[in-house]
Scaffold this motif. Structure first.
Motif, mmCIF file in Angstrom:
data_model
loop_
_atom_site.group_PDB
_atom_site.id
_atom_site.type_symbol
_atom_site.label_atom_id
_atom_site.label_comp_id
_atom_site.label_asym_id
_atom_site.label_seq_id
_atom_site.Cartn_x
_atom_site.Cartn_y
_atom_site.Cartn_z
ATOM 1 N N THR A 31 8.427 -10.070 1.578
ATOM 2 C CA THR A 31 7.268 -10.117 0.587
ATOM 3 C C THR A 31 6.420 -11.418 0.478
ATOM 4 O O THR A 31 5.322 -11.430 0.127
ATOM 5 C CB THR A 31 8.025 -9.754 -0.750
ATOM 6 O OG1 THR A 31 8.946 -8.583 -0.783
ATOM 7 C CG2 THR A 31 6.982 -9.396 -1.998
ATOM 8 N N HIS A 55 3.320 -1.131 5.784
ATOM 9 C CA HIS A 55 2.077 -1.962 5.686
ATOM 10 C C HIS A 55 1.969 -2.584 4.168
ATOM 11 O O HIS A 55 0.836 -3.296 4.127
ATOM 12 C CB HIS A 55 0.920 -1.235 6.120
ATOM 13 C CG HIS A 55 0.311 -0.306 5.350
ATOM 14 N ND1 HIS A 55 0.804 0.941 5.022
ATOM 15 C CD2 HIS A 55 -0.742 -0.346 4.652
ATOM 16 C CE1 HIS A 55 0.086 1.721 4.134
ATOM 17 N NE2 HIS A 55 -1.030 0.843 4.132
ATOM 18 N N HIS A 56 2.737 -1.831 3.335
ATOM 19 C CA HIS A 56 2.163 -2.327 1.821
ATOM 20 C C HIS A 56 2.372 -4.008 1.698
ATOM 21 O O HIS A 56 3.260 -4.403 2.121
ATOM 22 C CB HIS A 56 3.203 -1.594 0.862
ATOM 23 C CG HIS A 56 2.661 -0.236 0.816
ATOM 24 N ND1 HIS A 56 3.507 0.910 0.147
ATOM 25 C CD2 HIS A 56 1.543 0.512 1.211
ATOM 26 C CE1 HIS A 56 2.821 1.819 0.233
ATOM 27 N NE2 HIS A 56 1.713 1.708 0.733
ATOM 28 N N ARG A 57 1.374 -4.167 0.969
ATOM 29 C CA ARG A 57 1.398 -5.939 0.545
ATOM 30 C C ARG A 57 2.672 -6.531 0.389
ATOM 31 O O ARG A 57 3.078 -7.497 0.602
ATOM 32 C CB ARG A 57 0.381 -6.287 -0.266
ATOM 33 C CG ARG A 57 0.207 -7.632 -0.785
ATOM 34 C CD ARG A 57 -0.340 -8.354 0.500
ATOM 35 N NE ARG A 57 -0.497 -9.857 0.199
ATOM 36 C CZ ARG A 57 -1.110 -10.662 1.108
ATOM 37 N NH1 ARG A 57 -1.218 -10.390 2.285
ATOM 38 N NH2 ARG A 57 -1.093 -12.019 0.541
ATOM 39 N N ASP A 58 3.341 -5.730 -0.754
ATOM 40 C CA ASP A 58 4.791 -6.349 -1.004
ATOM 41 C C ASP A 58 5.877 -5.996 0.027
ATOM 42 O O ASP A 58 7.055 -6.655 -0.294
ATOM 43 C CB ASP A 58 5.101 -5.649 -2.549
ATOM 44 C CG ASP A 58 5.506 -4.219 -2.209
ATOM 45 O OD1 ASP A 58 4.932 -3.503 -1.459
ATOM 46 O OD2 ASP A 58 6.329 -3.494 -3.007
ATOM 47 N N GLY A 61 3.482 -9.438 2.837
ATOM 48 C CA GLY A 61 2.737 -10.629 2.274
ATOM 49 C C GLY A 61 3.046 -11.875 2.706
ATOM 50 O O GLY A 61 2.344 -13.040 2.697
ATOM 51 N N ARG A 84 -2.716 -2.388 10.711
ATOM 52 C CA ARG A 84 -2.398 -2.689 9.430
ATOM 53 C C ARG A 84 -1.607 -3.711 9.054
ATOM 54 O O ARG A 84 -1.375 -3.910 7.909
ATOM 55 C CB ARG A 84 -1.969 -1.493 8.886
ATOM 56 C CG ARG A 84 -3.098 -0.138 9.093
ATOM 57 C CD ARG A 84 -2.802 0.915 8.061
ATOM 58 N NE ARG A 84 -1.584 1.854 7.977
ATOM 59 C CZ ARG A 84 -1.137 2.677 7.339
ATOM 60 N NH1 ARG A 84 -2.381 3.225 6.541
ATOM 61 N NH2 ARG A 84 -0.336 3.380 7.100
#
Length: 257
Positions: A31, A55-58, A61, A84
């Protein structure tokens, strides 16, 4: 291989895998970079792999800063996430295998939360009698991830893969959601004594600010409604005998909880 759980943001977990003799480490879903860098520096470890589940930012990151500190690090993620995830070099598919710290890691393709989600599984090996599952946001302790890019049918298929693993599998999911998930589970599965007992245990742990991750897959099979779509009581509560529809209605109710 040692596993260190690191907290980030309000409820995220980052998992650092380390092999002290070789002085190497891998990180699952960083994260943020800073907590990871602090442990690596303190223990004198070289980061050799970033293992992203989606791929989610959290979950990605920290990739950029970690790559800047360790230019030779290899970034792994699902093939369907191509373009992504920053720095991705290896594009994994169902059945692929990776070796880290003399342990074999297997890849599961588990779409539902996102269309490209993967999970990483270390099966028992040698003297190690239990497996380690890093499932991102597909399976949670007491719950499962929202369906942002997938369908209920896809998620049931994905969770079926994870449910088929041995009960003696430690589940390292990426968020501290257990208490809230079990509060919902008790609404839809109120007569489940295993669930009642687990809720009391988790409630006490959270009052002490203790983490509930990892959990055991055997416990999830008994208490997590999102692994129990074929349970007669839950099907009756959801007013359908269709497993996918049972899951879909459970997920819909959870969205409103």
């Amino acid at each position: 291989m040692e596993i260190t759980r690191l907290s980030a943001l309000s409820d995220n977990y980052i998992f650092l895998l380390s092999e002290k003799e070789q002085k190497i480490a891998a990180v699952v879903d960083p994260t943020l970079a800073q907590p990871v860098l602090e442990v690596l520096h303190k223990q004198g470890l070289q980061l050799v792999a970033i293992l992203n589940t989606h791929h989610h930012r959290d979950h990605v990151g920290g990739n950029q800063a970690l790559i800047e500190h360790f230019p030779k690090v290899c970034v792994y993620a699902g093939a369907e996430d191509r373009g992504r995830i920053l720095g991705q070099q290896v594009f994994l598919k169902e059945g692929d295998r990776i070796t880290f710290a003399d342990r074999v890691l297997e890849v599961f393709f588990v779409p539902g939360h996102t269309r490209a989600h993967i999970a990483y599984y270390f099966p028992p090996q040698g003297d190690v009698t239990f497996g380690e599952l890093f499932c991102g946001d597909t399976l949670f302790s007491g719950g499962c991830g929202r369906l942002f890019e997938g369908t209920p049918a896809q998620m049931v298929k994905s969770l079926t893969k994870l449910r088929s693993l041995p009960d003696s599998t430690r589940v390292w999911c990426a968020h501290e959601y257990t208490l809230k998930n079990l509060e919902f589970a008790l609404v839809v599965d109120p007569d489940n004594t295993d669930l009642q007992n687990r809720f009391r245990f988790v409630q006490t742990a959270r009052l002490k600010n203790e983490a509930t991750i990892p959990t055991w897959l055997g416990v999830e099979k008994l208490t997590n409604p999102f692994l129990r779509w074929d349970n007669i009581s839950l099907q009756k509560a959801m007013r359908t005998t269709d497993p996918v529809q049972t899951f879909a209605r459970l997920r819909g109710q959870k969205e409103q909880f």
